[in-house]
Design a protein around this motif. Structure first.
Motif, mmCIF file in Angstrom:
data_model
loop_
_atom_site.group_PDB
_atom_site.id
_atom_site.type_symbol
_atom_site.label_atom_id
_atom_site.label_comp_id
_atom_site.label_asym_id
_atom_site.label_seq_id
_atom_site.Cartn_x
_atom_site.Cartn_y
_atom_site.Cartn_z
ATOM 1 N N GLN A 132 0.825 -1.203 0.000
ATOM 2 C CA GLN A 132 0.000 0.000 0.000
ATOM 3 C C GLN A 132 0.861 1.255 0.000
ATOM 4 O OE1 GLN A 132 -2.809 -0.022 3.236
ATOM 5 N NE2 GLN A 132 -4.019 -1.693 2.351
ATOM 6 N N ARG A 133 1.958 1.231 0.727
ATOM 7 C CA ARG A 133 2.824 2.405 0.790
ATOM 8 C C ARG A 133 3.482 2.690 -0.556
ATOM 9 N NH1 ARG A 133 3.001 0.444 6.041
ATOM 10 N NH2 ARG A 133 4.735 -0.997 5.818
ATOM 11 N N VAL A 134 4.048 1.665 -1.190
ATOM 12 C CA VAL A 134 4.771 1.917 -2.447
ATOM 13 C C VAL A 134 3.843 2.120 -3.636
ATOM 14 C CG1 VAL A 134 6.875 0.776 -1.668
ATOM 15 C CG2 VAL A 134 5.189 -0.528 -2.971
ATOM 16 N N ARG A 135 2.624 1.642 -3.536
ATOM 17 C CA ARG A 135 1.666 1.820 -4.638
ATOM 18 C C ARG A 135 0.835 3.096 -4.511
ATOM 19 N NH1 ARG A 135 -0.324 -4.440 -5.223
ATOM 20 N NH2 ARG A 135 1.503 -5.151 -6.394
ATOM 21 N N SER A 136 1.035 3.821 -3.442
ATOM 22 C CA SER A 136 0.289 5.058 -3.253
ATOM 23 C C SER A 136 0.629 6.046 -4.373
ATOM 24 C CB SER A 136 0.657 5.687 -1.902
ATOM 25 O OG SER A 136 0.197 7.011 -1.833
ATOM 26 N N PRO A 137 -0.372 6.730 -4.914
ATOM 27 C CA PRO A 137 -0.094 7.732 -5.955
ATOM 28 C C PRO A 137 0.825 8.852 -5.459
ATOM 29 C CG PRO A 137 -2.460 7.311 -5.775
ATOM 30 C CD PRO A 137 -1.794 6.574 -4.650
ATOM 31 N N LYS A 138 0.886 9.052 -4.153
ATOM 32 C CA LYS A 138 1.718 10.109 -3.577
ATOM 33 C C LYS A 138 3.105 9.625 -3.170
ATOM 34 C CE LYS A 138 -2.252 12.628 -1.849
ATOM 35 N NZ LYS A 138 -2.890 13.211 -0.670
ATOM 36 N N PHE A 139 3.400 8.352 -3.385
ATOM 37 C CA PHE A 139 4.661 7.777 -2.903
ATOM 38 C C PHE A 139 5.875 8.542 -3.424
ATOM 39 C CE2 PHE A 139 8.264 4.855 -3.549
ATOM 40 C CZ PHE A 139 8.541 4.543 -2.232
ATOM 41 N N ARG A 140 5.997 8.669 -4.724
ATOM 42 C CA ARG A 140 7.176 9.324 -5.308
ATOM 43 C C ARG A 140 7.300 10.767 -4.833
ATOM 44 N NH1 ARG A 140 11.143 9.199 -8.942
ATOM 45 N NH2 ARG A 140 11.475 10.926 -10.370
ATOM 46 N N ALA A 141 6.198 11.489 -4.838
ATOM 47 C CA ALA A 141 6.238 12.889 -4.406
ATOM 48 C C ALA A 141 6.645 12.994 -2.932
ATOM 49 C CB ALA A 141 4.884 13.553 -4.637
ATOM 50 N N SER A 142 6.146 12.072 -2.115
ATOM 51 C CA SER A 142 6.495 12.075 -0.692
ATOM 52 C C SER A 142 7.991 11.853 -0.492
ATOM 53 C CB SER A 142 5.721 10.981 0.056
ATOM 54 O OG SER A 142 4.350 11.236 0.035
ATOM 55 N N ILE A 143 8.528 10.905 -1.219
ATOM 56 C CA ILE A 143 9.959 10.606 -1.102
ATOM 57 C C ILE A 143 10.797 11.761 -1.625
ATOM 58 C CG2 ILE A 143 11.799 9.060 -1.934
ATOM 59 C CD1 ILE A 143 9.911 7.885 0.265
ATOM 60 N N MET A 144 10.405 12.285 -2.767
ATOM 61 C CA MET A 144 11.172 13.383 -3.371
ATOM 62 C C MET A 144 11.160 14.631 -2.481
ATOM 63 S SD MET A 144 12.458 11.991 -5.988
ATOM 64 C CE MET A 144 13.122 13.309 -6.970
ATOM 65 N N SER A 145 10.056 14.881 -1.796
ATOM 66 C CA SER A 145 9.950 16.070 -0.943
ATOM 67 C C SER A 145 10.716 15.908 0.371
ATOM 68 C CB SER A 145 8.489 16.377 -0.635
ATOM 69 O OG SER A 145 7.969 15.429 0.290
ATOM 70 N N GLY A 146 10.964 14.662 0.758
ATOM 71 C CA GLY A 146 11.656 14.405 2.014
ATOM 72 C C GLY A 146 10.762 14.496 3.234
ATOM 73 N N GLU A 147 9.448 14.543 3.029
ATOM 74 C CA GLU A 147 8.530 14.689 4.163
ATOM 75 C C GLU A 147 8.579 13.508 5.127
ATOM 76 O OE1 GLU A 147 4.157 13.337 2.749
ATOM 77 O OE2 GLU A 147 4.999 14.974 1.570
ATOM 78 N N HIS A 148 9.150 12.396 4.692
ATOM 79 C CA HIS A 148 9.265 11.210 5.540
ATOM 80 C C HIS A 148 10.376 11.329 6.582
ATOM 81 C CE1 HIS A 148 12.077 10.802 2.239
ATOM 82 N NE2 HIS A 148 12.808 10.070 3.062
ATOM 83 N N ASN A 149 11.316 12.231 6.365
ATOM 84 C CA ASN A 149 12.496 12.285 7.237
ATOM 85 C C ASN A 149 12.177 12.706 8.672
ATOM 86 O OD1 ASN A 149 14.590 11.326 5.509
ATOM 87 N ND2 ASN A 149 14.368 13.226 4.348
#
Length: 163
Positions: A113-130
């Motif tokens: 579910q996490r990697v298939r989320s439509p927002k996954f790439r944008a979330s990673i690129m933005s660094g919001e996960h850090n």
């Protein structure tokens, strides 16, 4: 991921594989990853008896931050005995690729579910996960430090900026 990757855990086979890793592959360290802390202790003991440094990585996938921290603290208590017996040969990981494998950093109840989320790439690129990742690691280190007095590490993904 919902199943045991090694359904038959034979300590004799584990010991032989660690002999091969040391003698034939000429390695001086191994990482031992599992959910079952008893298996980690068994494999780590065999590795340490072979003279290998061990990096212990108890992993609990797709659980909440609180469940993961509690699991790591409990595992750390058992793994401290190994560190006491073999000082300077035991390293404990407080997680690995938690952005993907733990609930709560990215949306989704499981890895898929996490990697298939439509927002996954944008979330990673933005660094919001850090920020949530580092908040989790702070809690994990605090809990683990109460039980384990040796070296700690974290196995990060390339996009994880770990403090």
């Amino acid at each position: 991921m919902g199943f045991n990757w090694r359904p038959v855990f034979d300590p004799k086979i584990v010991h032989r594989e660690l002999e091969i890793i040391k003698s034939d592959l000429h390695c001086n360290a191994v990482i031992i990853t599992a959910l079952d802390v008893g298996r980690i202790v068994t494999a780590a003991t065999a590795a340490l008896e072979e003279g290998l440094e061990v990096w212990l990585s108890p992993l609990l996938w797709d659980k909440s931050e609180d469940e993961t921290v509690a699991y790591l603290a409990k595992a750390a208590g058992r793994l401290e005995a190994l560190r006491k017996q073999w000082p300077d040969k035991v390293v404990l990981s407080v997680g690995g690729e938690s952005t993907l494998f733990m609930q709560g950093i990215l949306p989704g109840k499981n890895l898929m579910q996490r990697v298939r989320s439509p927002k996954f790439r944008a979330s990673i690129m933005s660094g919001e996960h850090n920020a949530p990742l580092n908040a989790f690691l702070g809690k994990a280190v605090t809990a683990v430090r109460k039980e384990f007095k040796g070296k700690l590490t974290y196995h990060s993904l390339i996009w994880e900026k770990v403090d």
